[in-house]
Design a protein around this motif. Structure first.
Motif, PDB file in Angstrom:
ATOM      1  N   PHE A 195       0.848  -1.192   0.000  1.00 40.24           N
ATOM      2  CA  PHE A 195       0.000   0.000   0.000  1.00 40.24           C
ATOM      3  C   PHE A 195       0.881   1.239   0.000  1.00 40.24           C
ATOM      4  O   PHE A 195       2.103   1.165   0.173  1.00 40.24           O
ATOM      5  CB  PHE A 195      -0.934   0.017   1.227  1.00 40.24           C
ATOM      6  N   TYR A 196       0.249   2.394  -0.171  1.00 36.52           N
ATOM      7  CA  TYR A 196       0.917   3.686  -0.049  1.00 36.52           C
ATOM      8  C   TYR A 196       0.366   4.403   1.192  1.00 36.52           C
ATOM      9  O   TYR A 196      -0.842   4.402   1.440  1.00 36.52           O
ATOM     10  CB  TYR A 196       0.675   4.563  -1.273  1.00 36.52           C
ATOM     11  N   TYR A 197       1.275   5.007   1.942  1.00 39.03           N
ATOM     12  CA  TYR A 197       0.946   5.813   3.115  1.00 39.03           C
ATOM     13  C   TYR A 197       1.485   7.207   2.836  1.00 39.03           C
ATOM     14  O   TYR A 197       2.533   7.363   2.209  1.00 39.03           O
ATOM     15  CB  TYR A 197       1.627   5.167   4.336  1.00 39.03           C
ATOM     16  N   PHE A 198       0.768   8.250   3.266  1.00 43.79           N
ATOM     17  CA  PHE A 198       1.263   9.584   2.965  1.00 43.79           C
ATOM     18  C   PHE A 198       0.949  10.571   4.082  1.00 43.79           C
ATOM     19  O   PHE A 198      -0.026  10.415   4.827  1.00 43.79           O
ATOM     20  CB  PHE A 198       0.729  10.121   1.631  1.00 43.79           C
ATOM     21  N   ILE A 199       1.841  11.550   4.206  1.00 42.35           N
ATOM     22  CA  ILE A 199       1.669  12.691   5.104  1.00 42.35           C
ATOM     23  C   ILE A 199       1.597  13.933   4.221  1.00 42.35           C
ATOM     24  O   ILE A 199       2.529  14.227   3.469  1.00 42.35           O
ATOM     25  CB  ILE A 199       2.828  12.822   6.103  1.00 42.35           C
ATOM     26  N   VAL A 200       0.491  14.666   4.333  1.00 43.41           N
ATOM     27  CA  VAL A 200       0.237  15.833   3.491  1.00 43.41           C
ATOM     28  C   VAL A 200       0.307  17.089   4.352  1.00 43.41           C
ATOM     29  O   VAL A 200      -0.345  17.173   5.401  1.00 43.41           O
ATOM     30  CB  VAL A 200      -1.151  15.744   2.825  1.00 43.41           C
ATOM     31  N   ALA A 201       1.092  18.066   3.926  1.00 44.04           N
ATOM     32  CA  ALA A 201       1.200  19.345   4.630  1.00 44.04           C
ATOM     33  C   ALA A 201       0.405  20.412   3.887  1.00 44.04           C
ATOM     34  O   ALA A 201       0.233  20.351   2.664  1.00 44.04           O
ATOM     35  CB  ALA A 201       2.664  19.771   4.740  1.00 44.04           C
ATOM     36  N   GLY A 202      -0.085  21.402   4.638  1.00 42.46           N
ATOM     37  CA  GLY A 202      -0.812  22.488   4.000  1.00 42.46           C
ATOM     38  C   GLY A 202      -1.123  23.593   4.982  1.00 42.46           C
ATOM     39  O   GLY A 202      -0.889  23.462   6.186  1.00 42.46           O
ATOM     40  N   ASP A 203      -1.674  24.688   4.466  1.00 42.15           N
ATOM     41  CA  ASP A 203      -1.978  25.826   5.325  1.00 42.15           C
ATOM     42  C   ASP A 203      -3.456  25.913   5.692  1.00 42.15           C
ATOM     43  O   ASP A 203      -3.875  26.844   6.370  1.00 42.15           O
ATOM     44  CB  ASP A 203      -1.510  27.129   4.684  1.00 42.15           C
ATOM     45  N   ASN A 204      -4.270  24.934   5.242  1.00 40.34           N
ATOM     46  CA  ASN A 204      -5.666  24.873   5.681  1.00 40.34           C
ATOM     47  C   ASN A 204      -6.209  23.470   5.446  1.00 40.34           C
ATOM     48  O   ASN A 204      -5.633  22.672   4.696  1.00 40.34           O
ATOM     49  CB  ASN A 204      -6.538  25.931   4.984  1.00 40.34           C
ATOM     50  N   TYR A 205      -7.310  23.171   6.104  1.00 37.44           N
ATOM     51  CA  TYR A 205      -7.901  21.836   6.032  1.00 37.44           C
ATOM     52  C   TYR A 205      -8.307  21.469   4.608  1.00 37.44           C
ATOM     53  O   TYR A 205      -8.054  20.344   4.148  1.00 37.44           O
ATOM     54  CB  TYR A 205      -9.114  21.771   6.960  1.00 37.44           C
TER      55      TYR A 205
END
Length: 344
Positions: A195-205
């Motif tokens: 599978f693929y696992y990911f951590i996503v960064a951002g400045d809003n939901y």
């Protein structure tokens, strides 16, 4: 000890000898720090009632190739393979996990965010509408964690009360949906085997949410993963026969921030000795890195640096000793002469 460095100029991650994330920066490298201070993003394996953290596996190999980190390990009859990269240009860490062997397997990911340089005032929660865990602070610091496989179990809790780490070690997570203050979280993916696992960064939901939805499509995440790895391989293609030179170019380019700042070092090990880091822009030191990249022909990257430095000159025509990556004055020691004030 840090063994792996991944970066796309806005999101950077440093790993230790156990393949645990020890430092996270976003969106300015060296200034906006969201982890460390002794913490680790740990990875655990549960197999037919047995459990181990990766630190408990002696037979493992970790290597960095261009912009891709890889882990190979064997434990309890399982062949464990993970490969990570940071996407171009999205602020996303993607991890491809493949585990081969008999029996039932759960992979547990423990998250130790300390958002905006300190661990108070954070919130972590499970979002059932997205099947994802979020960490956020204030209105502009968001991280979302999800997978192409459904999350089997999750939990959040107080780090300072040490409730999440022990909860992981029986392979069963308690599904506490939200916590605030000094918080950690964990998710598990059951019987992968891939599978693929990911951590996503951002400045809003909303921005993080949209990226999670996009990455859930296997075709999308596989394409983005391959494209990002190939991008850095092509950037350093001229040095393809010289592994050291090729890897050095990728690491140097990864230190050129999205705004042109080149921090001296992103390793936070020195915090315990100095209560500060080397995550500053020293104009002199950064110029050495930019000169090396210019000599190698990477002008489009260094142009951002020169544009930033030009703005740092004051009316008196000199530069201070060091700056934050944003261009504001960096912390300084006591003044003992011109060299302590600026680079003349």
């Amino acid at each position: 000890m840090r063994t792996v460095f991944l970066s796309n100029g806005s999101l950077a991650l440093l790993y230790d000898e156990n393949y645990y994330i020890r430092d996270i920066y976003y969106p300015l490298l060296g200034q906006h720090h969201h982890h460390s201070f002794g913490g680790r993003f740990k990875i655990g394996i549960w197999h037919d009632g047995k459990f181990t953290w990766l630190e408990g596996i002696g037979n493992k190999e970790i290597k960095l190739s261009g912009s891709k980190a890889e882990l190979h390990a064997q434990w309890d009859g399982l062949d464990i393979h993970m490969e990570d990269t940071v996407l171009i240009p999205q602020p996303v860490l993607v991890r491809h996990v493949s585990i081969k062997g008999p029996g039932f397997v759960r992979v547990i990911f423990y998250h130790d965010f300390k958002l905006n340089d300190y661990e108070a005032g954070d919130t972590a929660f499970y979002d059932p509408s997205l099947d994802a865990v979020f960490h956020y602070k204030g209105g502009s610091t968001w991280f979302g964690i999800a997978s192409t496989n459904p999350i089997y179990e999750y939990t959040t809790g107080r780090r300072d009360l040490n409730v999440v780490l022990p909860d992981c070690e029986d392979g069963i997570l308690s599904k506490n949906p939200i916590a605030q203050g000094s918080v950690a979280s964990a998710i598990s993916i059951a019987s992968p085997p891939e599978f693929y696992y990911f951590i996503v960064a951002g400045d809003n939901y909303e921005r993080v949410m949209r990226l999670i939805i996009e990455l859930r499509d296997r075709k999308n995440v596989e394409t983005y993963f391959r494209r990002s790895v190939n991008y850095w391989s092509n950037v350093a293609a001229e040095y393809g026969d010289d592994e050291l030179a090729s890897q050095s170019i990728v690491v140097l380019l990864g230190h050129v921030g999205v705004n042109g700042s080149i921090p001296a070092s992103l390793d936070t090990s020195i915090i315990k000795f100095n209560l500060d880091t080397y995550g500053y822009l020293w104009p002199r030191d950064a110029a050495f890195a930019a000169m090396a990249l210019d000599m190698a022909g990477y002008y489009t990257f260094t142009k951002r640096f020169y544009s930033l430095v030009f703005k740092l000159f004051g009316g008196e025509g000199f530069l201070f000793q060091k700056y934050n990556p944003s261009g504001t004055w960096g912390a300084r020691r006591g003044t003992h002469g011109p060299s302590e004030v600026g680079n003349h």
